[in-house]
Scaffold this motif. Structure first.
Motif, PDB file in Angstrom:
ATOM      1  N   VAL A   1      90.698  22.443-114.519  1.00 48.67           N
ATOM      2  CA  VAL A   1      90.454  23.683-115.255  1.00 48.67           C
ATOM      3  C   VAL A   1      89.171  24.360-114.777  1.00 48.67           C
ATOM      4  CG1 VAL A   1      89.736  24.545-117.527  1.00 48.67           C
ATOM      5  CG2 VAL A   1      91.817  23.196-117.317  1.00 48.67           C
TER       6      VAL A   1
ATOM      7  N   GLY B   1      88.103  24.299-111.815  1.00 49.54           N
ATOM      8  CA  GLY B   1      88.232  24.658-110.407  1.00 49.54           C
ATOM      9  C   GLY B   1      87.794  23.597-109.431  1.00 49.54           C
TER      10      GLY B   1
ATOM     11  N   GLY C   1      96.231  26.968-104.424  1.00 53.61           N
ATOM     12  CA  GLY C   1      95.074  27.800-104.739  1.00 53.61           C
ATOM     13  C   GLY C   1      94.348  27.352-105.995  1.00 53.61           C
ATOM     14  N   GLN C   2      93.165  27.927-106.237  1.00 50.71           N
ATOM     15  CA  GLN C   2      92.365  27.535-107.392  1.00 50.71           C
ATOM     16  C   GLN C   2      93.027  27.943-108.703  1.00 50.71           C
ATOM     17  OE1 GLN C   2      89.851  25.531-105.136  1.00 50.71           O
ATOM     18  NE2 GLN C   2      89.590  25.664-107.324  1.00 50.71           N
ATOM     19  N   THR C   3      93.737  29.080-108.719  1.00 46.61           N
ATOM     20  CA  THR C   3      94.418  29.494-109.950  1.00 46.61           C
ATOM     21  C   THR C   3      95.512  28.507-110.326  1.00 46.61           C
ATOM     22  OG1 THR C   3      93.973  31.819-109.467  1.00 46.61           O
ATOM     23  CG2 THR C   3      95.720  31.339-111.055  1.00 46.61           C
ATOM     24  N   GLY C   4      96.291  28.097-109.347  1.00 50.31           N
ATOM     25  CA  GLY C   4      97.331  27.108-109.601  1.00 50.31           C
ATOM     26  C   GLY C   4      96.745  25.787-110.064  1.00 50.31           C
TER      27      GLY C   4
ATOM     28  N   ARG D   1      93.973  25.370-111.727  1.00 47.70           N
ATOM     29  CA  ARG D   1      93.528  25.535-113.118  1.00 47.70           C
ATOM     30  C   ARG D   1      94.714  25.481-114.087  1.00 47.70           C
ATOM     31  NH1 ARG D   1      89.481  28.874-110.538  1.00 47.70           N
ATOM     32  NH2 ARG D   1      87.388  28.189-111.230  1.00 47.70           N
ATOM     33  N   LEU D   2      95.825  26.044-113.684  1.00 45.29           N
ATOM     34  CA  LEU D   2      97.025  25.994-114.537  1.00 45.29           C
ATOM     35  C   LEU D   2      97.511  24.560-114.695  1.00 45.29           C
ATOM     36  CD1 LEU D   2      99.005  29.121-113.278  1.00 45.29           C
ATOM     37  CD2 LEU D   2      97.845  28.838-115.490  1.00 45.29           C
TER      38      LEU D   2
END
Length: 318
Positions: free
Chosen positions: A147, A149, A160-163, A165-166
Motif C-alpha cells: 500500500v 508503494g 506498476g506501483q498503482t497495481g 498498491r491495489l
C-alpha cells in the motif's frame, strides 16, 4: 469430496512446469556474466560479529515459529507439554523450509505428533492454525508495504506501483476480514469434509497476527543484515514478501532460484549483483542449512525417544 476440474488441474500442471523452466532460465541469463570472485570476496568480508548476530536473529525466528505450535496447543487443548512441542515444531519448520511443506509441514508433523499420541483431527487443527498464523502475518506485512508503494519496482514492469498498491489493499482487506470474523462471529464451528473447523477467539487471532508478522520481519532482518546499508529495511522486507509468494506459486523447494531471481531483478541498480548473491548465499546458509543440520540431529533424538517410549515395559535395550 470435490475435486478440481480436469481442465484446471491440467492448467496448474502446465503453469508449474512453465515456472520450473522459466526460473532457471532467467537466473542463468542474469548470472551468465557474473564474476564469482566478487561473490567470494564479499562472503569473506563478513565480520564474525555480523554472522553471529545473524545466527541470533535466526534463533529468534525459529523459536518464534516453533511457538506457532504452542498456539495450536492452546487452540486444541491437547495435553502435550511445551518441552515436547517446541523441538517437534522446530524440526518440522526446518524441514518445511528446505524440503517443501508436504515433507516438513505435513508428513513429518503428522508422524511425530501421532507418535506422541495425538489423533489426526487434532494434528490437522494444529497444522491449520499454524498455516493461518504464518499467512495472516504475511497478509498484514505485505499488504501494508505494498500500500505504501514498497518495494520500488523497476520501470517496465506491467503491474506498476498503482497495481502494487491495489494488491496491498486486497491483502489487508483479507487479513482484516479474518480478524473481524474471529471477533464478532456468532457461529464458531463448522464441519468441512468431516473435519471440525472452529474459529479462534479474537485474542488468539490477534496473537496469530503479531507472531506471524514478527517472524516474517525476522527473516527479512537476516537479509538486511548481510547487505550494505543502501536500501532501507522496509524495502528489503517487501522484496522478501514478493520472493516468498513467488516461491509458493512455483512449488520449488526452498524457493531455490526464485529468491535469487526476484532479489537480483528488484535490486538492480541499487547493489552490485555479486553483493546481492553473497547476501543471499549467506542468508541460505544461516536461515536454511544451519537449522536443517541441527534439526536432523534433533529429529533422530525424537525418533529415538519415541521408539524407547513405545518399547514394552521390561524389554531391555541392547
Amino acid at each position: 469430496m470435490s475435486t478440481l476440474h480436469p481442465g484446471w488441474k491440467r492448467a496448474r500442471q502446465v503453469l508449474t512446469l512453465a515456472f520450473f523452466i522459466l526460473v532457471p532460465t532467467l537466473l542463468f541469463l542474469l548470472l551468465r556474466n557474473q564474476d564469482w570472485n566478487e561473490v567470494l570476496q564479499a562472503l569473506r568480508a563478513y565480520p564474525a560479529q555480523v554472522l553471529m548476530l545473524g545466527v541470533a536473529i535466526v534463533a529468534c525466528s525459529f523459536t518464534l515459529f516453533s511457538c506457532f505450535d504452542l498456539l495450536g496447543k492452546r487452540y486444541t487443548g491437547h495435553p502435550l507439554p511445551t518441552r515436547q512441542v517446541l523441538p517437534l515444531a522446530f524440526v518440522c519448520y526446518a524441514f518445511n523450509l528446505n524440503l517443501s511443506a508436504w515433507v516438513g509441514g505435513v508428513a513429518l508433523r503428522y508422524r511425530l505428533y501421532s507418535r506422541l499420541g495425538l489423533d489426526v483431527p487434532t494434528i490437522s487443527r494444529i497444522l491449520g492454525l499454524g498455516l493461518v498464523t504464518n499467512w495472516l502475518g504475511y497478509l498484514l506485512l505485505a499488504g501494508t508495504l505494498f500500500v505504501f508503494g514498497l518495494p520500488p519496482l523497476p520501470a517496465g514492469l506491467e503491474i506498476g506501483q498503482t497495481g502494487l498498491r491495489l494488491i496491498g489493499a486486497v491483502l489487508l482487506a483479507v487479513a482484516a476480514s479474518y480478524l473481524l470474523v474471529c471477533a464478532v462471529a456468532t457461529r464458531r464451528e463448522w464441519q468441512v469434509r468431516g473435519q471440525q473447523i472452529r474459529l479462534p477467539s479474537w485474542r488468539l487471532a490477534l496473537l496469530q497476527a503479531l507472531m506471524g508478522a514478527s517472524n516474517w520481519a525476522l527473516m527479512a532482518a537476516v537479509v538486511y543484515l548481510l547487505l550494505p546499508e543502501k536500501l532501507g529495511y522496509p524495502a528489503i522486507l517487501a522484496i522478501l514478501m514478493i520472493s516468498s509468494i513467488a516461491g509458493v506459486i512455483t512449488h520449488i523447494p526452498a524457493g531455490l532460484g526464485v529468491l535469487e531471481t526476484v532479489f537480483i531483478t528488484l535490486l538492480a541498480g541499487q547493489y552490485a549483483q555479486g553483493t546481492v548473491l553473497a547476501a543471499l548465499i549467506g542468508y541460505r546458509a544461516l536461515y536454511f542449512l544451519l537449522p536443517l543440520l541441527i534439526a536432523c540431529g534433533v529429529y533422530l533424538g525424537l525418533e529415538r525417544l519415541a521408539a524407547h517410549a513405545s518399547r514394552p515395559a521390561g524389554e531391555s535395550s541392547s
